[in-house]
Motif scaffolding. Structure first.
Motif, PDB file in Angstrom:
ATOM      1  N   UNK A 187       1.001  -1.122   0.125  1.00  0.00           N
ATOM      2  CA  UNK A 187       0.005  -0.024  -0.055  1.00  0.00           C
ATOM      3  C   UNK A 187       0.953   1.261  -0.108  1.00  0.00           C
ATOM      4  N   UNK A 188       0.442   2.065  -0.813  1.00  0.00           N
ATOM      5  CA  UNK A 188       1.222   3.423  -0.971  1.00  0.00           C
ATOM      6  C   UNK A 188       0.917   4.059   0.452  1.00  0.00           C
ATOM      7  N   UNK A 189       1.637   5.007   1.077  1.00  0.00           N
ATOM      8  CA  UNK A 189       1.284   5.604   2.349  1.00  0.00           C
ATOM      9  C   UNK A 189       0.068   6.461   2.172  1.00  0.00           C
ATOM     10  N   UNK A 190      -0.149   7.181   1.120  1.00  0.00           N
ATOM     11  CA  UNK A 190      -1.409   8.071   1.022  1.00  0.00           C
ATOM     12  C   UNK A 190      -2.592   6.920   1.171  1.00  0.00           C
ATOM     13  N   UNK A 191      -2.537   5.825   0.596  1.00  0.00           N
ATOM     14  CA  UNK A 191      -3.696   4.739   0.604  1.00  0.00           C
ATOM     15  C   UNK A 191      -3.885   4.480   2.074  1.00  0.00           C
ATOM     16  N   UNK A 193       5.663  11.738  -5.836  1.00  0.00           N
ATOM     17  CA  UNK A 193       6.202  11.205  -4.510  1.00  0.00           C
ATOM     18  C   UNK A 193       4.725  10.670  -3.938  1.00  0.00           C
ATOM     19  N   UNK A 194       3.736  10.964  -4.312  1.00  0.00           N
ATOM     20  CA  UNK A 194       2.532  10.257  -3.758  1.00  0.00           C
ATOM     21  C   UNK A 194       2.211   8.962  -4.379  1.00  0.00           C
ATOM     22  N   UNK A 195       2.620   8.971  -5.717  1.00  0.00           N
ATOM     23  CA  UNK A 195       2.455   7.648  -6.407  1.00  0.00           C
ATOM     24  C   UNK A 195       3.501   6.563  -6.463  1.00  0.00           C
ATOM     25  N   UNK A 196       4.800   7.343  -6.305  1.00  0.00           N
ATOM     26  CA  UNK A 196       6.029   6.319  -6.211  1.00  0.00           C
ATOM     27  C   UNK A 196       6.819   6.680  -4.972  1.00  0.00           C
ATOM     28  N   UNK A 197       6.095   6.198  -3.848  1.00  0.00           N
ATOM     29  CA  UNK A 197       6.664   6.668  -2.669  1.00  0.00           C
ATOM     30  C   UNK A 197       8.084   6.344  -2.241  1.00  0.00           C
TER      31      UNK A 197
END
Ligand SMILES: Cc1cc2nc3c(=O)[nH]c(=O)nc-3n(C[C@H](O)[C@H](O)[C@H](O)COP(=O)(O)OP(=O)(O)OC[C@H]3O[C@@H](n4cnc5c(N)ncnc54)[C@H](O)[C@@H]3O)c2cc1C
Ligand SMILES: *[C@@H]1O[C@H](CO)[C@@H](O)[C@H](O)[C@H]1NC(C)=O
Ligand SMILES: *[C@@H]1O[C@H](CO)[C@@H](O)[C@H](O)[C@H]1NC(C)=O
Ligand SMILES: *[C@@H]1O[C@H](CO)[C@@H](O)[C@H](O)[C@H]1NC(C)=O
Length: 614
Positions: free
Chosen positions: A113-117, A425-429
């Motif tokens: 999971x990406x951190x934003x998720x 940054x959000x999509x490729x943490x």
């Protein structure tokens, strides 16, 4: 997702942004569009539950295990991590080893999971509980990188909430020395931030709103301390704007859940980008178009002020011991960067009045001072990107600007790069975790030559344009964009040093140090980033010098020892007959020869990339 698909999605994304900026200038803010969510939605409720479950397991796993671990192959460190770490690339005090390329790819393949998720999950998972929480004795806004009263989304939302319920609005700032350390925050930037807090405190006090600030020594304690404060103040609501770096997203996810368990509703909202990254809907109700600005908070009523009277008495903390400026630097930097949002607006107005019209023509020439100098304010949040873009756009209406449209367009498109790198940054943490955007480029065998790095850092490489630029950053904590590209390229393609050493140095010294833009800029220059300069295109520092500082005015300003070197010899004194003068002035000879280095660099990249696919 493979690299080819990545490229396509990036192209789509950039077109969207370009369209958005065009739209901005044509006074049609509504046509700004957000990037579509990358993750496929699960097809059934069961699928959703399962997806959530594996996601949670993975998450727990990644929280528990800090080091390489045999039972999770994705936790194996990158084979080349040790040498990089010895050279300060990964702060092992706070973070695990540099991750393997497989782990980076697992983010791209939606296996992690990406951190934003994780934050979105926390928001969605607590939505029901949060909705039921009634306003108690106060509403709190937590300031982070948004140090202004004007056009601040979360602050405005907090103000509305407090006003509706007739309770006081309280503002808070937490100084976290360990976060400063982990995030390589430059002392000059911390000083600017703390001075800004003083201005903010005064401005808020005029509205009867207290700004409470304190230092929390251990960063892991920040969430618990915030809850303690809210409980002390009897607050049921906490508002904050979102920061997109990994540590912050994870901390906020945790805090949202902890708050919900304590009967506190925390709202984390998009604010810092014009086009918000991801596809987060935070349930704020009314939808705003992207260039609508937010009003400053409403004043606290007389009775509300009295209720929180004690909170006006706290002092803004000092900088932590290890991040203090010397007396001499402090004096110089304070004159260069007066703090606070009023200064930000003054700068923006001055730029829009005097310089924006010729921005496109002058922006690449360091001696022409054609740029806005606004980055310090965008980084600290003393100015919002919305306000900046809107202000520039509206200049188009003034009849005074005849030739100015091109300048406005180009300037807005530069501000859009800031958004763009935050989206990356959000999509490729993993770019936030010392990995290049293109993971396959982490198999390059960089050099860690300490003497070379020191020469670069100190501005003693023997390449006048490089050295002048490095002295500029020492002198003012800022460097012109063209020169950032020149010195970054020099570091990795002439000195063959690990680009992350340069990235770190910039963060530790820039007043505008911004994780996403810095990492994006280094990725571009080192050819390891999103849509970068191809690795075989190597800047020739002398040609760059002749092109962008043709008469050497910039060089002479920052290298006073070369002031008397005549004409074009300024670009290469030893090679152009001014060697005796340079030598007498103590200016070094070139520490590497460009032509040979260039070939070595190309071979090094070729070899490294080959290794990955083998
Ligand atoms: C290696 C490297 C590292 C960089 N590190 C940072 C950094 O840590 N923080 C930072 O704010 N910028 C960084 N940049 C981008 C750029 O150099 C600065 O934003 C710019 O020099 C700031 O000066 P200005 O405000 O006068 O810019 P202007 O030219 O007036 O531009 C206005 C604003 O647009 C944004 N912007 C302009 N160019 C870029 C760009 N290439 N990438 C992202 N945003 C841009 C900035 O917010 C800037 O303030 C870096 C660039 C490179 C090549
Ligand atoms: C700016 O305004 C002028 C006059 O109103 C208009 O002709 C022009 O198209 C505008 N330019 C942009 C880029 O919006
Ligand atoms: C930016 O700063 C430089 C000094 O470094 C100055 O010459 C220039 O006028 C400033 N530009 C603006 C728009 O304030
Ligand atoms: C990188 O290089 C190492 C050592 O040569 C090799 O074992 C590995 O397979 C390469 N690729 C990746 C993706 O790490």
């Amino acid at each position: 997702m493979n690299v080819c698909l990545l490229r396509i999605s990036l192209r789509v994304f950039r077109t969207t942004l370009a369209a958005a900026t065009q739209a901005a200038i044509q006074v049609k803010p509504r046509s700004f569009a957000t990037m579509p969510p990358k993750r496929k939605a699960p097809t059934s409720a069961k699928g959703e539950a399962e997806a959530l479950e594996t996601k949670k397991q993975k998450l727990e796993c990644s929280y528990k295990k800090k080091d390489g671990n045999a039972d999770d192959p994705l936790r194996e460190p990158h084979p080349f991590s040790a040498e990089a770490e010895e050279n300060g690339v990964v702060l092992r005090k706070f973070y695990p080893h540099e991750m393997s390329n497989a782990r980076a790819l697992a983010y791209n393949n939606n296996e992690l999971p990406r951190p934003i998720e994780v934050l979105v999950d926390a928001m969605e998972g607590t939505a029901g509980v949060r909705k039921k929480i009634g306003v108690k004795d106060a509403v709190v806004h937590w300031f982070k990188m948004d140090l202004r009263t004007r056009d601040n989304r979360a602050l405005w939302m907090a103000s509305q909430k407090a006003r509706e319920a007739g309770v006081p609005l309280v503002c808070m700032y937490i100084v976290s020395p360990q976060d400063f350390e982990a995030h390589l925050r430059a002392p000059i930037r911390i000083d600017f931030m703390l001075r800004t807090l003083h201005v903010l405190k005064q401005d808020l006090a005029k509205l009867g709103i207290p700004l409470y600030a304190e230092t929390v020594e251990r960063r892991r304690q920040v969430p618990a301390r915030i809850i303690e404060l809210l409980e002390e103040w009897g607050a049921g609501h906490l508002f904050a704007n979102m920061e997109y770096e990994v540590d912050e997203l994870r901390r906020e996810a945790k805090l949202v859940r902890m708050c919900a368990e304590s009967g506190i509703a925390m709202e984390v909202v998009h604010d810092t980008c014009v086009v918000p990254p991801g596809a987060l809907t935070t349930g704020t109700g009314k939808q705003y178009s992207l260039l609508d600005l937010f009003d400053p908070p409403e004043p606290n009523s007389e009775s509300a002020r009295e209720k929180v009277a004690a909170l006006f008495d706290y002092e803004i903390p000092e900088a932590p011991e290890t991040k203090r400026l010397s007396e001499k630097d402090a004096t110089r930097f304070r004159a260069l960067y007066p703090a606070g949002e009023h200064e930000a607006m003054d700068r923006l107005e001055k730029f829009a009045e005097e310089k924006i019209g010729s921005y496109h023509a002058k922006r690449n020439f360091p001696a022409q001072h054609g740029t806005s100098n606004i980055s310090v304010h965008l980084a600290a949040g003393t100015l919002s990107a919305r306000t900046a873009v809107r202000y520039a756009r509206d200049r188009n209406k003034t009849k005074k600007l005849n030739e100015g449209i091109e300048g406005i367009k180009v300037w807005i498109s530069e501000v859009a790069w800031r958004d763009f790198y935050k989206h990356v940054l959000v999509h490729w943490p993993y770019v936030c975790m010392n990995k290049p955007f293109k993971p396959e480029y982490s198999n390059i065998t960089w050099s860690y030559n300490a003497e070379h790095f020191e020469a670069w850092r100190a501005g003693r490489t023997g390449y006048p344009i490089v050295d002048a630029a490095m002295r500029q950053v020492q002198h003012m904590g800022w460097m012109h964009n063209r020169l950032r590209m020149v010195v970054a390229s020099f570091l990795c393609k002439d000195l063959l040093l690990d680009w992350r050493m340069g990235e770190r140095f910039f963060m530790e010294n820039l007043v505008d140090g911004d994780f996403a833009s810095n990492s994006g800029g280094w990725g571009f220059s080192a050819s390891v980033g999103v849509d970068p300069q191809p690795y075989f295109r190597v800047f020739n520092p002398i040609l760059q010098s002749e092109k962008f500082d043709p008469d050497g005015a910039f060089i002479r300003k920052y290298l006073p020892e070369l002031r008397d070197v005549p004409g074009k010899a300024i670009h290469d004194p030893y090679g152009r007959g001014a060697g005796a003068l340079a030598k007498k002035a103590g200016y070094p000879r070139m520490i590497v020869e460009h032509k040979a280095s260039r070939q070595k660099a190309i071979d090094m990249y070729k070899e490294g990339i080959k290794r990955d696919t083998a």
